[in-house]
Design a protein around this motif. Structure first.
Motif, PDB file in Angstrom:
ATOM      1  N   ARG A 260       0.727  -1.115  -0.146  1.00 15.74           N
ATOM      2  CA  ARG A 260      -0.058   0.038   0.111  1.00 15.74           C
ATOM      3  C   ARG A 260       0.894   1.090   0.098  1.00 15.74           C
ATOM      4  O   ARG A 260       0.556   2.309  -0.291  1.00 15.74           O
ATOM      5  CB  ARG A 260      -0.988   0.014   1.225  1.00 15.74           C
ATOM      6  N   ASP A 261       2.213   1.063   0.436  1.00 16.34           N
ATOM      7  CA  ASP A 261       2.975   2.124   0.498  1.00 16.34           C
ATOM      8  C   ASP A 261       4.408   2.191  -0.009  1.00 16.34           C
ATOM      9  O   ASP A 261       5.012   1.364   0.573  1.00 16.34           O
ATOM     10  CB  ASP A 261       3.149   2.832   2.023  1.00 16.34           C
ATOM     11  N   LEU A 264       7.868   2.783   1.429  1.00 11.45           N
ATOM     12  CA  LEU A 264       8.536   2.059   2.433  1.00 11.45           C
ATOM     13  C   LEU A 264       9.461   0.846   1.937  1.00 11.45           C
ATOM     14  O   LEU A 264       9.192   0.428   0.801  1.00 11.45           O
ATOM     15  CB  LEU A 264       7.490   1.496   3.356  1.00 11.45           C
ATOM     16  N   LEU A 306       1.264  -3.600   3.637  1.00 13.53           N
ATOM     17  CA  LEU A 306       1.690  -2.280   3.807  1.00 13.53           C
ATOM     18  C   LEU A 306       2.947  -2.323   2.892  1.00 13.53           C
ATOM     19  O   LEU A 306       3.081  -1.166   2.040  1.00 13.53           O
ATOM     20  CB  LEU A 306       1.961  -1.899   5.252  1.00 13.53           C
ATOM     21  N   ARG A 307       3.687  -2.970   3.161  1.00  9.50           N
ATOM     22  CA  ARG A 307       5.143  -3.054   2.253  1.00  9.50           C
ATOM     23  C   ARG A 307       5.009  -4.068   1.075  1.00  9.50           C
ATOM     24  O   ARG A 307       4.467  -4.791   1.210  1.00  9.50           O
ATOM     25  CB  ARG A 307       6.317  -3.435   3.241  1.00  9.50           C
ATOM     26  N   ASN A 447       3.456  -5.630   7.413  1.00  5.84           N
ATOM     27  CA  ASN A 447       2.481  -4.627   7.776  1.00  5.84           C
ATOM     28  C   ASN A 447       2.928  -3.756   8.905  1.00  5.84           C
ATOM     29  O   ASN A 447       2.530  -3.033   9.484  1.00  5.84           O
ATOM     30  CB  ASN A 447       1.343  -5.340   8.319  1.00  5.84           C
ATOM     31  N   GLU A 448       4.462  -3.894   9.081  1.00  7.01           N
ATOM     32  CA  GLU A 448       4.953  -3.110  10.195  1.00  7.01           C
ATOM     33  C   GLU A 448       5.180  -1.612   9.742  1.00  7.01           C
ATOM     34  O   GLU A 448       5.987  -1.332   8.640  1.00  7.01           O
ATOM     35  CB  GLU A 448       6.460  -3.418  10.620  1.00  7.01           C
ATOM     36  N   PRO A 449       4.481  -0.576  10.484  1.00  5.01           N
ATOM     37  CA  PRO A 449       4.599   0.667   9.906  1.00  5.01           C
ATOM     38  C   PRO A 449       5.962   1.507  10.245  1.00  5.01           C
ATOM     39  O   PRO A 449       6.465   2.423   9.562  1.00  5.01           O
ATOM     40  CB  PRO A 449       3.494   1.574  10.510  1.00  5.01           C
TER      41      PRO A 449
END
Ligand SMILES: [Zn+2]
Length: 462
Positions: A260-261, A264, A306-307, A447-449
């Motif tokens: 999603r990002d 990162l 996320l990543r 998923n670690e922000p």
């Protein structure tokens, strides 16, 4: 390993079974059929490509196969990244003892072996019980002779015997050359008692002249040890015609599942696409490619992580000590931010332990990884996670955090680098357990922000 019982043996132990119709044939296990992405990759690669020695046309076909397969599975940015490498090609190979007793030997040349004369090498065979015993003799003292190096590798759950005993293969030929030997034969770095030699690469140290180098099966090594014990001079007739192949074509295949990002740093999951040529490379390392790829997809099954997750199917791992897929990946992608590297290259048996190399600042994430694996009965081990050969280049360059999922190694070195490394040895349920364990870890780390680091102050994200 299959064990066949004769009908007579079964009848002898169980007279009640005499009439059982199932006993009209000797018992024979049928390999289990698997399903799912990991199984389909292992089955497909071993069936449609087969042996894929680094630098060979078959390794090239495997890259093309991987590209098609990874695109079909929905990966993005699928790329073949060619590089040149030092490889090796096998030639005619056979050996026999000619004195004091005539005995044929089951032998395979080691990768990077130089060739004997086409008509073979006839020489005295000198027995060394250990690598240290070979080290102890004066330089030049084995002139015109062939060294035989024995050892005592035993199965270990974490595979740790491959360190010291694998050195007989990795370093033994170089040491024998320094002692003046015309060639070397070793006991296979393996734990089975099949009459299968285990191949594998050897490394001639800088400035050391290459010599012919081969491994005999464990039963043949037992035979040589028994004959040596009788104290009469041994003679060998050795033909090993394989030779090094510089500037061979190899390549990595990479593919992404964007997160999603995308800004990162990404997670990279590696396996290797090449295999030794004696079998179809099912456990080494088609299974690894199946595991990491299936887990990447499973981690994104309910939506993007996320990543970004990248899979690296590396070229030339087996002979890549001086520059294979790992080095090429680090050179081509060393400037892209990575967060964590992981690798699967220890077969397809169940994951039973894990190790972490993570900074103190990632303690909360480490606890989440433990909480994800404990319900699967996978235990945490202290000590550094090191990744593996295919990610060692990028780990070193970026000082990356690493998670190692350790498989049960009790049978791995029965099959490793032998003609027995075939699909029927892969247990579909154990393969799926690997995928489930990897997926559980990926759901946490991808998923670690927050920043993920190896140690505080390293070049990683932290
Ligand atoms: Zn491997």
């Amino acid at each position: 390993m299959q064990r066949r019982f004769s009908r007579a043996a079964l009848l002898a132990v169980s007279p009640l079974l005499v009439a059982a119709p199932l006993l009209t044939c000797p018992a024979q296990a049928t390999p289990a059929e698997g399903s799912g992405v990991a199984w389909e990759i292992v089955e497909g690669l071993t069936t449609e490509i087969g042996p894929r020695l680094a630098g060979s046309p078959q390794e090239g076909q495997a890259r093309a196969w991987a590209e098609v397969r990874l695109n079909a599975l929905g990966f993005q940015n699928v790329k073949v990244e060619p590089f040149k490498t030092l490889a090796w090609t096998r030639g005619e190979e056979h050996a026999k003892l000619t004195a004091p007793y005539a005995q044929p030997l089951a032998i395979a040349a080691l990768g990077m072996s130089t060739p004997t004369p086409a008509k073979g090498l006839q020489a005295e065979l000198v027995y060394f019980p250990t690598l240290d015993a070979l080290r102890a003799v004066p330089d030049g003292s084995l002139k015109g002779k062939v060294a035989f190096v024995d050892h005592a590798m035993r199965p270990a759950q974490d595979g740790s015997g491959y360190g010291p005993y694998g050195d007989v293969r990795r370093r033994g030929p170089s040491i024998a050359s320094q002692k003046g030997a015309a060639a070397i034969v070793i006991r296979s770095a393996g734990t089975d008692n099949h009459r299968n030699p285990h191949t594998g690469v050897t490394v001639f140290a800088k400035g050391v002249t290459g010599i012919p180098a081969g491994a005999v099966s464990n039963p043949d090594a037992d035979l040589i040890a028994r004959i040596a014990g009788r104290g009469k001079p041994m003679k060998i007739d050795l033909t090993l015609l394989g030779k090094p192949f510089p500037d061979a074509p190899s390549g990595n295949v990479i593919a992404d599942l964007p997160g999603r990002d995308p800004s990162l740093p990404k997670i990279v999951l590696a396996c290797h696409l090449d295999s030794w040529d004696l079998a179809t490379g099912a456990i080494d390392d088609a299974s690894g490619c199946g595991i990491v790829t299936a887990a990447a997809l499973a981690a994104q099954k309910e939506g993007k992580t996320l990543r970004t997750i990248r899979v690296l199917w590396a070229g030339n791992e087996e002979m890549g000590v001086t520059g294979g897929g790992s080095k090429a990946y680090a050179e081509m992608h060393g400037d892209e931010p990575h967060a964590v590297a992981m690798e699967s290259d220890f077969g397809a048996d169940k994951v039973w332990q894990f190790r972490l190399t993570l900074a103190e600042s990632n303690q909360a994430m480490a606890e989440r990884i433990k909480a994800a694996l404990w319900p699967m009965g996978i235990v945490y081990h202290e000590g550094a996670a090191t990744g593996g050969a295919d990610v060692s280049g990028i780990i070193a360059k970026q000082e990356l955090a690493v998670v190692d999922l350790g498989q049960d190694g009790m049978h791995y070195f029965d099959l490793h680098h032998t003609p027995d490394d075939t699909l029927d040895k892969v247990d579909p349920a154990a393969l799926q357990q690997n995928v489930d364990a990897w997926t559980a870890v990926l759901k946490v780390i991808a998923n670690e922000p927050g920043a993920i680091a190896r140690v505080p102050g390293s070049k990683g994200e932290g």
